[in-house]
Scaffold this motif. Sequence first.
Motif, PDB file in Angstrom:
ATOM      1  N   LYS A   3       0.828  -1.213   0.000  1.00  0.00           N
ATOM      2  CA  LYS A   3       0.000   0.000   0.000  1.00  0.00           C
ATOM      3  C   LYS A   3       0.860   1.259   0.000  1.00  0.00           C
ATOM      4  N   VAL A   4       0.364   2.265  -0.693  1.00  0.00           N
ATOM      5  CA  VAL A   4       1.161   3.482  -0.910  1.00  0.00           C
ATOM      6  C   VAL A   4       0.316   4.737  -0.667  1.00  0.00           C
ATOM      7  N   LEU A  24      -4.556   7.241  -2.283  1.00  0.00           N
ATOM      8  CA  LEU A  24      -4.083   5.909  -1.909  1.00  0.00           C
ATOM      9  C   LEU A  24      -3.769   5.153  -3.191  1.00  0.00           C
ATOM     10  N   ALA A  25      -2.683   4.397  -3.149  1.00  0.00           N
ATOM     11  CA  ALA A  25      -2.270   3.658  -4.336  1.00  0.00           C
ATOM     12  C   ALA A  25      -1.703   2.322  -3.891  1.00  0.00           C
ATOM     13  N   ARG A  64      -0.341   1.833  -9.006  1.00  0.00           N
ATOM     14  CA  ARG A  64      -1.715   2.029  -9.489  1.00  0.00           C
ATOM     15  C   ARG A  64      -2.547   2.767  -8.445  1.00  0.00           C
ATOM     16  N   LEU A  65      -3.296   3.737  -8.920  1.00  0.00           N
ATOM     17  CA  LEU A  65      -4.158   4.499  -8.016  1.00  0.00           C
ATOM     18  C   LEU A  65      -5.271   3.607  -7.463  1.00  0.00           C
ATOM     19  N   VAL A  66      -5.487   3.669  -6.162  1.00  0.00           N
ATOM     20  CA  VAL A  66      -6.631   2.990  -5.551  1.00  0.00           C
ATOM     21  C   VAL A  66      -7.773   3.978  -5.430  1.00  0.00           C
ATOM     22  N   LYS A  67      -7.500   5.113  -4.805  1.00  0.00           N
ATOM     23  CA  LYS A  67      -8.477   6.206  -4.853  1.00  0.00           C
ATOM     24  C   LYS A  67      -7.852   7.522  -4.462  1.00  0.00           C
ATOM     25  N   LYS A  68      -8.381   8.541  -5.075  1.00  0.00           N
ATOM     26  CA  LYS A  68      -8.023   9.892  -4.678  1.00  0.00           C
ATOM     27  C   LYS A  68      -8.661  10.143  -3.318  1.00  0.00           C
TER      28      LYS A  68
END
Length: 151
Positions: A49-50, A65-66, A103-107
């Motif tokens: 997780k990023v 979150l990415a 990869r973007l998970v959510k803004k």
Amino acid sequence: MRYWLMKSEPGDCSVDDLAAMPGQTVAWYGVRNYQARNFMRDQMKVGDKVFFYHSNCAEPGIAGLAEVSRLAYPDQTQFDPKNRYFDPKATADTPRWFNVDVRLVKKTRPVGIKELRTYPQLERMRVLQVGNRLSITPVDPREWEFIVRIL
DNA sequence: GCCAACGTTGGC
DNA sequence: GCCAACGTTGGC
């Protein structure tokens, strides 16, 4: 599973830029710091997780979150003489620089560095330490949990 | 644009 | 291997 914070200059790649990319995925090329490279090359796994962090801008802070979507592989920009990240000492046989894909998970809502500094729970966070310049830092799981709750 | 902190380079 | 000079980062 590990947690990370990765800095990106919004003038270069903002969270909105990332959202607009194919697969909402970006190759994290251009890292030219050995510690940050080692984190990507030696420790990052798919699914890590990023926090996507905006740096060197008007409103520095967490913007999304990415997650790591591809294991580290040689950074292609090091081989291209016309690229700003070209490294004359790197060869295809002995690449010096590596990058993962993210990869973007959510803004998320923007959580500014000023706000982050107000929480005692985060006072040891790497990115908040004076003099910190590392563009990729490990995040403690408790710090991750805390921040995710206040989003 | 300033400048403190830090990493890298290269002469010795 | 030391360390001064230089370049970069990034919040302010």
